[in-house]
Design an enzyme around this catalytic site. Structure first.
Site, PDB file in Angstrom:
ATOM      1  N   GLU A  16       9.003  18.771  17.155  1.00  0.00           N
ATOM      2  CA  GLU A  16       8.897  17.638  16.221  1.00  0.00           C
ATOM      3  C   GLU A  16      10.225  16.996  15.826  1.00  0.00           C
ATOM      4  OE1 GLU A  16       6.573  19.065  12.911  1.00  0.00           O
ATOM      5  OE2 GLU A  16       4.801  19.411  14.145  1.00  0.00           O
ATOM      6  N   ASN A  24       8.073  20.111  22.153  1.00  0.00           N
ATOM      7  CA  ASN A  24       6.703  20.089  21.633  1.00  0.00           C
ATOM      8  C   ASN A  24       6.596  19.121  20.453  1.00  0.00           C
ATOM      9  OD1 ASN A  24       4.024  21.488  21.658  1.00  0.00           O
ATOM     10  ND2 ASN A  24       4.631  22.224  19.620  1.00  0.00           N
ATOM     11  N   HIS A  57      -3.323  17.462  17.654  1.00  0.00           N
ATOM     12  CA  HIS A  57      -4.061  17.532  16.378  1.00  0.00           C
ATOM     13  C   HIS A  57      -4.851  16.225  16.233  1.00  0.00           C
ATOM     14  CE1 HIS A  57      -2.218  21.265  15.227  1.00  0.00           C
ATOM     15  NE2 HIS A  57      -1.014  20.773  15.463  1.00  0.00           N
ATOM     16  N   GLU A  96      -1.707  22.710  20.631  1.00  0.00           N
ATOM     17  CA  GLU A  96      -2.193  23.019  19.270  1.00  0.00           C
ATOM     18  C   GLU A  96      -3.462  22.224  18.948  1.00  0.00           C
ATOM     19  OE1 GLU A  96       0.890  22.501  16.293  1.00  0.00           O
ATOM     20  OE2 GLU A  96       2.433  23.306  17.620  1.00  0.00           O
ATOM     21  N   ASP A 130      -6.767  20.732  17.731  1.00  0.00           N
ATOM     22  CA  ASP A 130      -7.893  20.839  16.807  1.00  0.00           C
ATOM     23  C   ASP A 130      -8.447  19.437  16.592  1.00  0.00           C
ATOM     24  OD1 ASP A 130      -5.766  20.059  15.041  1.00  0.00           O
ATOM     25  OD2 ASP A 130      -5.675  22.037  14.119  1.00  0.00           O
TER      26      ASP A 130
HETATM   27  C1  XIL Z   1       1.063  25.425  10.800  1.00  0.00           C
HETATM   28  C2  XIL Z   1       0.330  26.744  10.598  1.00  0.00           C
HETATM   29  O1  XIL Z   1      -0.926  26.653  11.240  1.00  0.00           O
HETATM   30  C3  XIL Z   1       0.164  27.037   9.122  1.00  0.00           C
HETATM   31  O2  XIL Z   1      -0.381  28.344   8.946  1.00  0.00           O
HETATM   32  C4  XIL Z   1       1.492  26.934   8.403  1.00  0.00           C
HETATM   33  O3  XIL Z   1       1.288  27.083   7.018  1.00  0.00           O
HETATM   34  C5  XIL Z   1       2.137  25.590   8.674  1.00  0.00           C
HETATM   35  O4  XIL Z   1       2.273  25.416  10.080  1.00  0.00           O
HETATM   36  N1  XIL Z   1       2.581  21.740  13.989  1.00  0.00           N
HETATM   37  C6  XIL Z   1       3.137  22.932  14.415  1.00  0.00           C
HETATM   38  C7  XIL Z   1       2.616  24.214  13.882  1.00  0.00           C
HETATM   39  O5  XIL Z   1       3.990  22.922  15.316  1.00  0.00           O
HETATM   40  O6  XIL Z   1       3.595  25.195  13.820  1.00  0.00           O
HETATM   41  C8  XIL Z   1       1.955  24.026  12.532  1.00  0.00           C
HETATM   42  O7  XIL Z   1       1.361  25.261  12.169  1.00  0.00           O
HETATM   43  C9  XIL Z   1       0.946  22.908  12.589  1.00  0.00           C
HETATM   44  C10 XIL Z   1       1.608  21.610  12.945  1.00  0.00           C
END
Ligand code: XIL
Length: 390
Positions: free
Chosen positions: A178, A220, A256, A284, A286
């Site tokens: 990020e 990432n 996401h 990641e 969802d």
């Molecule tokens: C999130 C976790 O899922 C949570 O448990 C934590 O409190 C915050 O981070 N992008 C990322 C991840 O790269 O590391 C993040 O994970 C979600 C967004």
């Protein structure tokens, strides 16, 4: 190549696909789970990992180490369904060096041992980020009391020590997470300020390569799925890294997704990064939707939402299947209770973002993904029949 057998949009009501009978896989394996040493948990032929194996795609999950090894059902599903694991939190700087100069690798080591036992590969997440830093370093990722020269020495030591600690055990490292904002501007984090620009990224990739030459090194980020200022900026930046011979192997698309937005042109974006000679991965995934207020944060406000979610999950997976350089597809966890979404997106409330519900039962989204994988492996025609045959 098996991947080319993917039939996008094919819908089938049959239960026998690719020679595999699709069932509620959570009930299929008899072996009790164990997080400690011992035999791997056997996994069913219709598990996501077994179906992924048939098309050369690793299916991953983020793992919550508060549950692994203590929650039997959670542990069993982690072992049975996934061929890759990512530490949801325990490899982040805040967790590995809560006190300056004292490492705590215990939880991360436990995950690596679990993965070895269960023949899973590990995505290391993440070495360089502005978020979840230890408070002694920075409480917000943008300000710090430490000097630029201290920060530079600290980041170098952190990357070298962590990659060395896990040397040989990590398949893909998220080296940098990020670094760009939604407008495509570099985030002016403590790292950016210490280096006076994005130079910290090239340095981090070089230190990581030196420390473990075999690990695949990834950049990432989120919202790379959509063509736009951010995805374009990262694309251009990655090209400058390659021109400087920085050892970058791949780009991770966090994925996401949310039903309130249109589905992104994800396949195009995966493909254009792959065309740079890189691997890509969905890291990641969802799919959140609007949900009821607490305590029902995983109940969609619209009864139609799950249909949209099924479609998003399916399209996200197919985008990866359609791009041969896409080497893994990783949902960000697997039970709605453990998802970060309801705690993060609260106004308005969102949730219900994963493949398993709050009771760790597979949702309709799970079965869609399962069927897509089976179809991708090449569903055989039904037994020959027709006129003249019994
Ligand atoms: C999130 C976790 O899922 C949570 O448990 C934590 O409190 C915050 O981070 N992008 C990322 C991840 O790269 O590391 C993040 O994970 C979600 C967004």
């Amino acid at each position: 190549m098996l991947r080319s057998a993917l039939s996008i949009g094919l819908v089938s009501a049959t239960v026998l696909l690719g020679g595999v009978t699709l069932t509620a896989s959570a009930s299929a394996a008899p072996a009790p789970p164990a997080a400690g040493p011992g035999k791997p948990t056997p996994y069913p032929a219709d598990s996501l990992r077994a179906l992924g194996d048939r098309v050369g795609l690793r299916i991953g999950t983020a793992v919550n180490m508060d549950e692994l090894g203590t929650n039997a059902e959670y542990t069993k599903i982690t072992a049975e369904q996934f061929s890759s694991v990512t530490a949801e939190n325990v490899m982040k700087w805040q967790l590995v060096e809560p006190t300056r100069g004292t490492y705590d690798w215990a939880a991360a080591d436990e995950l690596v041992a679990f993965a070895k036992k269960n023949k899973q590969l590990v995505r290391g997440h993440t070495l360089v980020w502005h978020s979840q830093l230890p408070t002694w370093l920075s409480s917000d990722g943008y300000t710090t009391t430490l000097s630029n020269s201290e920060l530079k020495a600290l980041l170098k030591k952190h990357v070298q020590d962590q990659v060395k600690h896990f040397k040989g055990d990590i398949w893909q490292w998220d080296v940098v997470n990020e670094a760009f904002d939604d407008e495509g501007k570099p985030r002016e984090t403590v790292w950016y300020k210490a280096w006076g620009g994005l130079g910290y990224i090239a340095d981090a990739f070089r230190w990581a390569r030196e420390a473990d030459p075999k690990a695949l090194l990834f950049y990432n980020d989120y919202n790379l799925e959509f063509t736009g200022p951010k995805s374009n900026a990262v694309y251009d930046f990655v090209k400058t890294l390659q021109a400087q011979r920085v050892p970058i192997d791949g780009v991770g698309f966090q994925g996401h997704l949310a039903t309130q937005y249109g589905f992104p042109d994800l396949q195009n974006n995966l493909q254009r990064f792959a065309d740079l000679g890189l691997k890509v991965a969905e890291t990641e995934v969802d799919v959140r939707t609007f949900t009821e207020p607490a305590p029902n944060v995983n109940t969609p406000t619209s009864p139609l939402a799950p249909y949209a979610q099924e479609s998003y999950w399916s399209r996200a997976l197919k985008a990866c299947l359609a791009v041969p350089e896409c080497i893994s597809f990783t949902p960000w966890g697997f039970g709605d209770t453990y998802s970060w979404i309801p705690g993060w997106f609260t106004n308005p409330q969102e949730g219900a973002a994963l493949l398993y519900d709050a009771d760790l039962k597979p949702k309709s989204q799970y079965y869609v993904i399962q069927q897509d994988l089976a179809l991708a492996a090449g569903a055989p025609r039904r037994a020959p029949g027709g006129p003249g045959r019994p």
